[in-house]
Write a protein that holds these residues in place. Structure first.
Motif, mmCIF file in Angstrom:
data_model
loop_
_atom_site.group_PDB
_atom_site.id
_atom_site.type_symbol
_atom_site.label_atom_id
_atom_site.label_comp_id
_atom_site.label_asym_id
_atom_site.label_seq_id
_atom_site.Cartn_x
_atom_site.Cartn_y
_atom_site.Cartn_z
ATOM 1 N N GLU A 158 23.113 12.281 -1.732
ATOM 2 C CA GLU A 158 22.578 12.819 -2.977
ATOM 3 C C GLU A 158 21.059 12.918 -3.054
ATOM 4 O O GLU A 158 20.536 13.730 -3.793
ATOM 5 C CB GLU A 158 23.065 11.971 -4.160
ATOM 6 C CG GLU A 158 24.570 11.976 -4.346
ATOM 7 C CD GLU A 158 25.120 13.318 -4.804
ATOM 8 O OE1 GLU A 158 24.418 14.004 -5.562
ATOM 9 O OE2 GLU A 158 26.238 13.668 -4.400
ATOM 10 N N VAL A 159 20.331 12.068 -2.360
ATOM 11 C CA VAL A 159 18.870 12.039 -2.463
ATOM 12 C C VAL A 159 18.258 12.052 -1.063
ATOM 13 O O VAL A 159 18.919 11.671 -0.095
ATOM 14 C CB VAL A 159 18.378 10.787 -3.228
ATOM 15 C CG1 VAL A 159 18.881 10.780 -4.659
ATOM 16 C CG2 VAL A 159 18.810 9.523 -2.527
ATOM 17 N N PRO A 160 17.004 12.468 -0.943
ATOM 18 C CA PRO A 160 16.362 12.440 0.380
ATOM 19 C C PRO A 160 16.196 10.997 0.885
ATOM 20 O O PRO A 160 15.993 10.069 0.098
ATOM 21 C CB PRO A 160 14.997 13.079 0.136
ATOM 22 C CG PRO A 160 15.094 13.770 -1.176
ATOM 23 C CD PRO A 160 16.160 13.067 -1.963
ATOM 24 N N LEU A 161 16.262 10.832 2.190
ATOM 25 C CA LEU A 161 16.088 9.526 2.812
ATOM 26 C C LEU A 161 14.600 9.184 2.880
ATOM 27 O O LEU A 161 13.797 9.987 3.352
ATOM 28 C CB LEU A 161 16.686 9.523 4.220
ATOM 29 C CG LEU A 161 16.488 8.257 5.049
ATOM 30 C CD1 LEU A 161 17.168 7.068 4.383
ATOM 31 C CD2 LEU A 161 17.024 8.471 6.455
ATOM 32 N N THR A 162 14.254 7.996 2.415
ATOM 33 C CA THR A 162 12.899 7.460 2.546
ATOM 34 C C THR A 162 13.015 6.131 3.266
ATOM 35 O O THR A 162 13.718 5.237 2.792
ATOM 36 C CB THR A 162 12.248 7.241 1.163
ATOM 37 O OG1 THR A 162 12.247 8.479 0.457
ATOM 38 C CG2 THR A 162 10.850 6.722 1.309
ATOM 39 N N THR A 163 12.359 6.002 4.400
ATOM 40 C CA THR A 163 12.447 4.769 5.192
ATOM 41 C C THR A 163 11.095 4.072 5.237
ATOM 42 O O THR A 163 10.068 4.638 4.897
ATOM 43 C CB THR A 163 12.916 5.069 6.630
ATOM 44 O OG1 THR A 163 11.954 5.904 7.268
ATOM 45 C CG2 THR A 163 14.282 5.743 6.644
ATOM 46 N N THR A 164 11.121 2.823 5.712
ATOM 47 C CA THR A 164 9.898 2.036 5.895
ATOM 48 C C THR A 164 9.949 1.352 7.261
ATOM 49 O O THR A 164 10.025 0.121 7.364
ATOM 50 C CB THR A 164 9.749 0.991 4.773
ATOM 51 O OG1 THR A 164 10.950 0.203 4.719
ATOM 52 C CG2 THR A 164 9.497 1.631 3.437
ATOM 53 N N PRO A 165 9.906 2.132 8.332
ATOM 54 C CA PRO A 165 10.045 1.549 9.676
ATOM 55 C C PRO A 165 8.900 0.602 10.053
ATOM 56 O O PRO A 165 9.087 -0.290 10.877
ATOM 57 C CB PRO A 165 10.088 2.758 10.604
ATOM 58 C CG PRO A 165 9.432 3.855 9.827
ATOM 59 C CD PRO A 165 9.744 3.577 8.393
ATOM 60 N N GLU A 166 7.744 0.772 9.433
ATOM 61 C CA GLU A 166 6.629 -0.131 9.742
ATOM 62 C C GLU A 166 6.923 -1.569 9.322
ATOM 63 O O GLU A 166 6.353 -2.515 9.847
ATOM 64 C CB GLU A 166 5.332 0.359 9.079
ATOM 65 C CG GLU A 166 5.313 0.261 7.564
ATOM 66 C CD GLU A 166 6.107 1.320 6.819
ATOM 67 O OE1 GLU A 166 6.244 1.183 5.589
ATOM 68 O OE2 GLU A 166 6.600 2.283 7.428
ATOM 69 N N THR A 167 7.860 -1.744 8.395
ATOM 70 C CA THR A 167 8.246 -3.078 7.929
ATOM 71 C C THR A 167 9.553 -3.530 8.546
ATOM 72 O O THR A 167 9.690 -4.676 8.962
ATOM 73 C CB THR A 167 8.392 -3.080 6.388
ATOM 74 O OG1 THR A 167 7.182 -2.628 5.813
ATOM 75 C CG2 THR A 167 8.725 -4.459 5.874
ATOM 76 N N HIS A 168 10.535 -2.642 8.617
ATOM 77 C CA HIS A 168 11.900 -3.038 8.969
ATOM 78 C C HIS A 168 12.372 -2.593 10.339
ATOM 79 O O HIS A 168 13.502 -2.879 10.714
ATOM 80 C CB HIS A 168 12.877 -2.509 7.914
ATOM 81 C CG HIS A 168 12.622 -3.057 6.558
ATOM 82 N ND1 HIS A 168 13.010 -4.312 6.174
ATOM 83 C CD2 HIS A 168 11.990 -2.526 5.472
ATOM 84 C CE1 HIS A 168 12.664 -4.541 4.934
ATOM 85 N NE2 HIS A 168 12.035 -3.467 4.478
ATOM 86 N N GLY A 169 11.578 -1.840 11.081
ATOM 87 C CA GLY A 169 12.011 -1.333 12.384
ATOM 88 C C GLY A 169 12.034 -2.383 13.418
ATOM 89 O O GLY A 169 12.666 -2.421 14.385
#
Length: 85
Positions: free
Chosen positions: A74-85
């Protein structure tokens, strides 16, 4: 024993949840039967890699990890790989 299937987007917070479930599994309080992963903190491939790594570190190599949809429906994906990758 309570069967548990966890759906997670393993970054820092879900890694801790997996550690807790692994401890309960080893104590015989729950039966961790599998993990599914979704995109969230990072993309779905990385969440599956992270989940597999945590379970392996806990001696649960036999627990299946299955990646799910690569993006939200339903919504665009926003990730935070700098924290969780």
């Amino acid at each position: 024993m309570i069967p548990v299937l966890i759906d997670c987007d393993t970054g820092i917070d879900d890694a801790l949840a997996l550690l807790y479930l692994a401890a309960l599994h080893h104590e015989g309080e729950v039966e961790l039967i599998g993990a599914t992963t979704t995109a969230g903190n990072v993309d779905v491939t990385q969440t599956a890699i992270n989940t597999r790594w945590v379970l392996n570190q806990c001696g649960l190599e036999q627990i299946p990890v299955v990646p799910g949809q690569p993006v939200p429906l339903e919504v665009p994906l926003t990730t935070t790989p700098e924290t969780h990758g």
